[in-house]
Scaffold this active site. Sequence first.
Site, PDB file in Angstrom:
ATOM      1  N   CYS A  16      -5.944   0.504   7.183  1.00  0.00           N
ATOM      2  CA  CYS A  16      -5.648   0.974   5.825  1.00  0.00           C
ATOM      3  C   CYS A  16      -6.732   1.966   5.365  1.00  0.00           C
ATOM      4  O   CYS A  16      -7.927   1.650   5.394  1.00  0.00           O
ATOM      5  CB  CYS A  16      -5.620  -0.223   4.885  1.00  0.00           C
ATOM      6  SG  CYS A  16      -5.362   0.207   3.151  1.00  0.00           S
ATOM      7  N   ASP A  32       0.601   3.677   1.784  1.00  0.00           N
ATOM      8  CA  ASP A  32       0.631   4.240   3.139  1.00  0.00           C
ATOM      9  C   ASP A  32       2.054   4.583   3.593  1.00  0.00           C
ATOM     10  O   ASP A  32       2.965   3.757   3.507  1.00  0.00           O
ATOM     11  CB  ASP A  32       0.009   3.219   4.105  1.00  0.00           C
ATOM     12  CG  ASP A  32      -0.359   3.842   5.428  1.00  0.00           C
ATOM     13  OD1 ASP A  32       0.554   4.298   6.140  1.00  0.00           O
ATOM     14  OD2 ASP A  32      -1.557   3.866   5.751  1.00  0.00           O
ATOM     15  N   CYS A  37       0.839  -1.192   0.000  1.00  0.00           N
ATOM     16  CA  CYS A  37       0.000   0.000   0.000  1.00  0.00           C
ATOM     17  C   CYS A  37       0.882   1.253   0.000  1.00  0.00           C
ATOM     18  O   CYS A  37       2.013   1.241   0.481  1.00  0.00           O
ATOM     19  CB  CYS A  37      -0.889  -0.009   1.241  1.00  0.00           C
ATOM     20  SG  CYS A  37      -2.033   1.394   1.315  1.00  0.00           S
ATOM     21  N   ARG A  56       3.250   4.773   6.380  1.00  0.00           N
ATOM     22  CA  ARG A  56       3.731   4.058   7.568  1.00  0.00           C
ATOM     23  C   ARG A  56       4.251   2.663   7.245  1.00  0.00           C
ATOM     24  O   ARG A  56       4.665   1.928   8.136  1.00  0.00           O
ATOM     25  CB  ARG A  56       2.588   3.943   8.593  1.00  0.00           C
ATOM     26  CG  ARG A  56       2.072   5.284   9.063  1.00  0.00           C
ATOM     27  CD  ARG A  56       0.721   5.155   9.748  1.00  0.00           C
ATOM     28  NE  ARG A  56      -0.324   4.698   8.819  1.00  0.00           N
ATOM     29  CZ  ARG A  56      -1.585   4.479   9.155  1.00  0.00           C
ATOM     30  NH1 ARG A  56      -1.960   4.653  10.405  1.00  0.00           N
ATOM     31  NH2 ARG A  56      -2.467   4.082   8.258  1.00  0.00           N
ATOM     32  N   HIS A 109      -2.135  -4.003   5.238  1.00  0.00           N
ATOM     33  CA  HIS A 109      -1.792  -3.558   6.586  1.00  0.00           C
ATOM     34  C   HIS A 109      -3.039  -3.119   7.329  1.00  0.00           C
ATOM     35  O   HIS A 109      -4.049  -2.741   6.719  1.00  0.00           O
ATOM     36  CB  HIS A 109      -0.783  -2.404   6.533  1.00  0.00           C
ATOM     37  CG  HIS A 109      -1.356  -1.153   5.949  1.00  0.00           C
ATOM     38  ND1 HIS A 109      -1.893  -0.146   6.713  1.00  0.00           N
ATOM     39  CD2 HIS A 109      -1.518  -0.761   4.656  1.00  0.00           C
ATOM     40  CE1 HIS A 109      -2.336   0.820   5.922  1.00  0.00           C
ATOM     41  NE2 HIS A 109      -2.133   0.471   4.665  1.00  0.00           N
TER      42      HIS A 109
HETATM   43 ZN   LIG Z   1      -3.260   1.163   3.098  1.00  0.00          ZN
END
Ligand SMILES: [Zn+2]
Length: 223
Positions: free
Chosen positions: A109, A52, A50, A54, A106
Amino acid sequence: MSGQSSLAYPEMKELFDRNDQWAESVRRQDPGFFPKHYPGQRPEILWIGCSDARVPETTIMGCQPGDIFVHRNIANLYSPQDDSLNAVMMIALQNFKVKHIVITGHTNCVGCTTALNVSMLPKTKATTPLQKYIEPLATLSGTLFDGNRPPSLDLLVEENVLQQVKNLSECDVIKNDWKRRGTDGVRVHGWVYHLEDGTIRDLNCTIGPPGHIPGQRMVNNYF
Ligand SMILES: [Zn+2]
Protein backbone atom coordinates in the site's frame (compact mmCIF):
# COMPACT_ATOMS: atom_id res chain seq x y z
CA MET A 1 -17.85 28.74 -16.39
CA SER A 2 -17.22 27.43 -19.88
CA GLY A 3 -15.42 24.26 -20.76
CA GLN A 4 -14.69 21.86 -23.52
CA SER A 5 -15.82 18.35 -24.20
CA SER A 6 -13.94 15.55 -22.48
CA LEU A 7 -14.18 13.68 -25.75
CA ALA A 8 -11.53 15.99 -27.24
CA TYR A 9 -9.04 13.84 -25.31
CA PRO A 10 -8.43 10.47 -27.02
CA GLU A 11 -7.94 8.64 -23.72
CA MET A 12 -11.28 10.00 -22.45
CA LYS A 13 -13.01 9.11 -25.70
CA GLU A 14 -11.68 5.58 -25.25
CA LEU A 15 -13.27 5.42 -21.80
CA PHE A 16 -16.62 6.59 -23.16
CA ASP A 17 -16.40 3.92 -25.86
CA ARG A 18 -15.68 1.30 -23.21
CA ASN A 19 -18.69 2.49 -21.21
CA ASP A 20 -20.91 2.19 -24.28
CA GLN A 21 -19.71 -1.33 -24.89
CA TRP A 22 -20.18 -2.32 -21.24
CA ALA A 23 -23.70 -0.89 -20.97
CA GLU A 24 -24.65 -2.56 -24.22
CA SER A 25 -23.33 -5.95 -23.13
CA VAL A 26 -25.16 -5.71 -19.77
CA ARG A 27 -28.42 -4.80 -21.55
CA ARG A 28 -27.95 -7.71 -23.93
CA GLN A 29 -27.27 -10.25 -21.18
CA ASP A 30 -29.85 -8.96 -18.69
CA PRO A 31 -32.41 -6.54 -20.11
CA GLY A 32 -33.89 -6.05 -16.62
CA PHE A 33 -30.60 -5.04 -15.00
CA PHE A 34 -30.80 -1.26 -15.28
CA PRO A 35 -34.59 -0.96 -14.71
CA LYS A 36 -34.15 -3.14 -11.61
CA HIS A 37 -31.36 -1.00 -10.16
CA TYR A 38 -32.65 2.45 -10.99
CA PRO A 39 -35.27 2.77 -8.21
CA GLY A 40 -32.85 2.12 -5.37
CA GLN A 41 -30.05 0.13 -3.83
CA ARG A 42 -30.02 -2.36 -1.00
CA PRO A 43 -26.39 -3.18 -0.31
CA GLU A 44 -25.73 -5.37 2.70
CA ILE A 45 -22.08 -4.42 3.04
CA LEU A 46 -20.18 -1.18 3.46
CA TRP A 47 -16.62 -1.50 2.22
CA ILE A 48 -14.01 0.88 3.57
CA GLY A 49 -10.93 0.38 1.45
CA CYS A 50 -7.91 2.05 -0.06
CA SER A 51 -8.07 4.29 -3.14
CA ASP A 52 -5.50 2.01 -4.80
CA ALA A 53 -6.46 1.31 -8.41
CA ARG A 54 -5.58 -2.36 -7.99
CA VAL A 55 -8.20 -2.99 -5.32
CA PRO A 56 -11.63 -2.34 -6.88
CA GLU A 57 -13.94 -3.99 -4.32
CA THR A 58 -16.80 -4.96 -6.64
CA THR A 59 -14.45 -6.64 -9.09
CA ILE A 60 -12.25 -8.52 -6.62
CA MET A 61 -15.25 -9.79 -4.63
CA GLY A 62 -16.92 -11.05 -7.79
CA CYS A 63 -19.89 -8.78 -7.10
CA GLN A 64 -22.18 -6.66 -9.26
CA PRO A 65 -23.04 -2.95 -9.24
CA GLY A 66 -25.49 -2.49 -6.38
CA ASP A 67 -23.94 -5.09 -4.08
CA ILE A 68 -21.43 -3.03 -2.08
CA PHE A 69 -21.65 0.49 -0.61
CA VAL A 70 -18.19 2.02 -0.72
CA HIS A 71 -15.84 4.53 0.80
CA ARG A 72 -12.23 4.50 -0.32
CA ASN A 73 -9.41 6.75 0.79
CA ILE A 74 -5.64 6.58 1.11
CA ALA A 75 -4.73 3.60 3.34
CA ASN A 76 -8.33 2.95 4.46
CA LEU A 77 -8.18 5.27 7.46
CA TYR A 78 -10.95 6.44 9.79
CA SER A 79 -10.90 9.19 12.35
CA PRO A 80 -13.92 10.58 14.27
CA GLN A 81 -13.38 13.95 12.53
CA ASP A 82 -13.77 12.39 9.08
CA ASP A 83 -17.26 13.63 8.25
CA SER A 84 -17.06 12.29 4.71
CA LEU A 85 -16.77 8.74 6.03
CA ASN A 86 -19.12 9.49 8.95
CA ALA A 87 -21.76 10.54 6.41
CA VAL A 88 -21.19 7.40 4.32
CA MET A 89 -21.64 5.26 7.45
CA MET A 90 -24.79 7.10 8.49
CA ILE A 91 -26.40 6.52 5.09
CA ALA A 92 -25.23 2.89 5.05
CA LEU A 93 -26.54 2.18 8.54
CA GLN A 94 -29.69 4.31 8.68
CA ASN A 95 -30.98 4.09 5.11
CA PHE A 96 -29.77 0.65 4.08
CA LYS A 97 -29.30 -1.05 7.44
CA VAL A 98 -26.13 -2.71 6.20
CA LYS A 99 -25.22 -5.83 8.18
CA HIS A 100 -21.48 -5.60 7.83
CA ILE A 101 -18.75 -2.99 7.54
CA VAL A 102 -15.46 -4.27 6.21
CA ILE A 103 -12.18 -2.41 6.54
CA THR A 104 -9.88 -3.80 3.89
CA GLY A 105 -6.20 -2.98 3.71
CA HIS A 106 -3.90 -4.42 1.09
CA THR A 107 -0.29 -5.42 0.61
CA ASN A 108 2.18 -2.99 -0.95
CA CYS A 109 0.00 0.00 0.00
CA VAL A 110 1.52 3.33 -1.04
CA GLY A 111 -0.21 5.12 1.89
CA CYS A 112 1.32 2.70 4.39
CA THR A 113 4.71 2.93 2.65
CA THR A 114 4.59 6.72 2.94
CA ALA A 115 3.70 6.53 6.63
CA LEU A 116 6.45 3.97 7.24
CA ASN A 117 9.00 6.26 5.57
CA VAL A 118 7.80 9.26 7.61
CA SER A 119 8.15 7.24 10.83
CA MET A 120 11.81 6.52 9.99
CA LEU A 121 12.69 10.22 9.71
CA PRO A 122 13.16 12.77 12.49
CA LYS A 123 9.78 14.20 13.46
CA THR A 124 8.81 17.41 11.68
CA LYS A 125 5.62 19.42 11.65
CA ALA A 126 3.06 18.07 9.18
CA THR A 127 2.07 20.86 6.81
CA THR A 128 0.75 19.41 3.54
CA PRO A 129 -2.68 17.73 3.43
CA LEU A 130 -1.01 14.37 2.80
CA GLN A 131 1.41 14.78 5.71
CA LYS A 132 -1.44 15.75 8.05
CA TYR A 133 -3.68 12.95 6.81
CA ILE A 134 -1.00 10.28 7.13
CA GLU A 135 0.23 11.43 10.56
CA PRO A 136 -1.81 8.97 12.68
CA LEU A 137 -0.57 6.11 10.50
CA ALA A 138 3.02 7.31 10.84
CA THR A 139 2.50 7.46 14.60
CA LEU A 140 1.17 3.88 14.56
CA SER A 141 4.22 2.83 12.55
CA GLY A 142 6.42 4.47 15.19
CA THR A 143 4.88 2.29 17.91
CA LEU A 144 5.77 -0.86 15.96
CA PHE A 145 9.54 -0.31 15.90
CA ASP A 146 11.60 -3.13 17.38
CA GLY A 147 14.44 -1.09 18.86
CA ASN A 148 15.76 0.80 15.85
CA ARG A 149 14.21 -1.61 13.39
CA PRO A 150 11.10 -0.34 11.64
CA PRO A 151 8.14 -2.69 11.15
CA SER A 152 7.73 -4.53 7.88
CA LEU A 153 5.24 -3.03 5.46
CA ASP A 154 3.06 -6.16 5.79
CA LEU A 155 2.95 -5.75 9.57
CA LEU A 156 2.00 -2.08 9.29
CA VAL A 157 -0.76 -2.92 6.79
CA GLU A 158 -2.25 -5.46 9.23
CA GLU A 159 -1.85 -3.34 12.33
CA ASN A 160 -3.44 -0.43 10.50
CA VAL A 161 -6.56 -2.48 9.71
CA LEU A 162 -6.77 -3.60 13.36
CA GLN A 163 -6.42 0.02 14.49
CA GLN A 164 -9.18 1.20 12.14
CA VAL A 165 -11.53 -1.55 13.38
CA LYS A 166 -10.82 -0.29 16.89
CA ASN A 167 -11.39 3.32 15.85
CA LEU A 168 -14.74 2.37 14.34
CA SER A 169 -15.80 0.38 17.41
CA GLU A 170 -15.36 3.51 19.49
CA CYS A 171 -17.05 6.00 17.16
CA ASP A 172 -20.48 7.53 17.77
CA VAL A 173 -21.97 6.44 14.45
CA ILE A 174 -21.35 2.75 15.21
CA LYS A 175 -22.29 3.06 18.88
CA ASN A 176 -25.56 4.71 17.89
CA ASP A 177 -26.28 1.87 15.46
CA TRP A 178 -25.71 -0.67 18.22
CA LYS A 179 -28.05 1.28 20.50
CA ARG A 180 -30.70 1.48 17.78
CA ARG A 181 -30.53 -2.08 16.46
CA GLY A 182 -29.36 -3.91 19.59
CA THR A 183 -27.89 -7.34 18.83
CA ASP A 184 -28.83 -6.90 15.14
CA GLY A 185 -26.39 -3.99 14.98
CA VAL A 186 -23.64 -3.84 12.42
CA ARG A 187 -20.61 -6.12 12.56
CA VAL A 188 -17.21 -4.62 11.78
CA HIS A 189 -14.58 -6.79 10.09
CA GLY A 190 -10.89 -6.38 9.22
CA TRP A 191 -9.39 -7.92 6.09
CA VAL A 192 -6.22 -7.69 4.02
CA TYR A 193 -6.23 -8.11 0.25
CA HIS A 194 -3.09 -9.71 -1.14
CA LEU A 195 -2.07 -8.20 -4.45
CA GLU A 196 0.33 -11.10 -4.93
CA ASP A 197 -2.42 -13.64 -5.61
CA GLY A 198 -5.75 -11.80 -5.49
CA THR A 199 -6.89 -13.38 -2.24
CA ILE A 200 -8.40 -11.79 0.85
CA ARG A 201 -7.39 -12.86 4.36
CA ASP A 202 -9.58 -12.32 7.37
CA LEU A 203 -7.73 -10.90 10.37
CA ASN A 204 -10.19 -12.56 12.79
CA CYS A 205 -10.95 -9.28 14.53
CA THR A 206 -14.70 -9.04 13.90
CA ILE A 207 -16.62 -7.07 16.47
CA GLY A 208 -20.33 -6.50 17.01
CA PRO A 209 -22.80 -4.99 19.45
CA PRO A 210 -22.90 -6.15 23.08
CA GLY A 211 -24.65 -9.53 23.35
CA HIS A 212 -24.51 -10.39 19.64
CA ILE A 213 -24.12 -13.98 18.52
CA PRO A 214 -20.99 -14.37 16.35
CA GLY A 215 -21.47 -16.07 13.01
CA GLN A 216 -25.26 -16.06 13.02
CA ARG A 217 -26.60 -15.31 9.55
CA MET A 218 -28.07 -11.84 9.63
CA VAL A 219 -31.45 -11.10 8.15
CA ASN A 220 -32.12 -7.62 6.90
CA ASN A 221 -35.70 -6.92 7.94
CA TYR A 222 -35.80 -3.45 6.56
CA PHE A 223 -37.01 -4.21 3.03
ZN1 LIG B 1 -3.32 1.42 -0.38
